[in-house]
Design an enzyme around this catalytic site. Structure first.
Site, PDB file in Angstrom:
ATOM      1  N   ARG A 103     -18.799  16.647  47.773  1.00  0.00           N
ATOM      2  CA  ARG A 103     -18.248  17.741  48.580  1.00  0.00           C
ATOM      3  C   ARG A 103     -16.730  17.586  48.639  1.00  0.00           C
ATOM      4  NH1 ARG A 103     -16.934  18.889  53.968  1.00  0.00           N
ATOM      5  NH2 ARG A 103     -17.542  20.988  54.650  1.00  0.00           N
ATOM      6  N   LYS A 106     -10.213  12.330  53.288  1.00  0.00           N
ATOM      7  CA  LYS A 106     -10.512  11.706  54.574  1.00  0.00           C
ATOM      8  C   LYS A 106      -9.410  10.707  54.976  1.00  0.00           C
ATOM      9  CE  LYS A 106     -14.448  13.726  55.560  1.00  0.00           C
ATOM     10  NZ  LYS A 106     -15.786  13.129  55.484  1.00  0.00           N
TER      11      LYS A 106
END
Length: 284
Positions: free
Chosen positions: A259, A225
């Site tokens: 994830r 991210k």
């Protein structure tokens, strides 16, 4: 920190146990425009091959997404998303030795996917995108559901954690009203969605305030991210070590499922962390 214990079984013989062992969810983006791996797996042959590789590397769940949710992504209609997904999903289900979740907020897509044999729902809008149809579809198939926090803006009240709690209260109410079982609900704080770097950091540092507040298992999705890139000053391809650090932080704060894009590294790091945690627990 105490973790929720759950065991799920499906008619095709697959099973999943949540509890002591940390679980790895491998990301399979069959999209041309995902921020990290767009276009890498968007053919049937490549999707099947990558699924097999991720399971071999230690994935406990495969998460298939047909629409990118990166900032500025191309929004698909339910029909477009379903058409793209169903080019890949049947063959992914055939080769995967582990449960397959589908990442979608369109109930029409999810109904088609679950009818084809998908095992889990992953909704980035936490059942709050529509009129409750996604919740009703999920209840009808009696499958585990991942409900992620999301909103349109980065505007929050005086306490961002309280805002997330109110969101999850509403999502859980929608789920239970539709007939979703409490034990089927998994929550996700939605790191990187409608949150800037500082907001992501605050949620992560206070993550235990969320994991302790709800009788649910938690998924953490921080792989590559932007906030990790901001810390490391790297692009998406160079963020796996940073992802690993955040995952271990999440493990300490009570998360169970992670994830990720880099399944092998994550599976190994969490296996060692679990071994140390369980050894310490037995010595108490």
């Amino acid at each position: 920190m105490k973790r929720q214990h759950r065991r799920y079984t499906w008619k095709d013989g697959k099973s999943l146990e949540l509890g002591e062992k940390s679980l790895v969810m491998g990301i399979l983006n069959v999209t041309p425009d995902s921020f990290s791996d767009g276009g890498k797996w968007n053919s049937d042959t490549l999707a099947v091959s990558h699924t097999t590789d991720m399971v071999k590397d230690g994935a406990d769940i495969i998460d298939v997404g047909a629409e990118s949710t990166r900032p500025g992504h191309q929004v698909l209609t339910a029909a477009e998303e379903t058409e793209r997904l169903m080019q890949f999903l049947p063959d992914v289900l055939k080769v995967s030795m582990v449960p397959v979740s589908v990442d979608s907020y369109h109930y029409e897509t999810m109904e088609k996917a679950l009818s084809a044999g998908a095992h889990m729902v992953n909704d980035i809008w936490g059942f709050q995108y529509d009129d409750g149809s996604m919740a009703r579809v999920s209840a009808a198939f009696d499958v585990p559901v991942i409900l992620m926090h999301n909103q349109e803006t980065e505007e929050y009240g005086d306490d961002i954690i309280e805002d997330l709690k109110h969101f999850f209260d509403k999502s859980i109410e929608i789920a239970l009203s539709a007939g979703v079982k409490t034990e089927n609900i998994i929550l996700d704080p939605g790191i990187g969605f409608s949150k800037n770097v500082e907001q992501n950091m605050e949620i992560l540092t206070r993550l235990d305030e969320l994991t302790l507040a709800f009788p649910c298992s938690w998924l953490l999705g921080v792989s590559r991210k932007r906030f990790i890139g901001a810390i490391l000053d790297t692009d998406a391809a160079e963020r796996d070590e940073g992802t690993a650090a955040v995952n271990l932080w999440g493990a300490e704060k009570g998360c169970t499922i992670y994830r990720v894009h880099d399944v092998k590294t994550t599976a190994r790091e969490l296996k060692v962390w679990d071994a140390l945690r369980l050894f310490h627990k037995e010595g108490e």
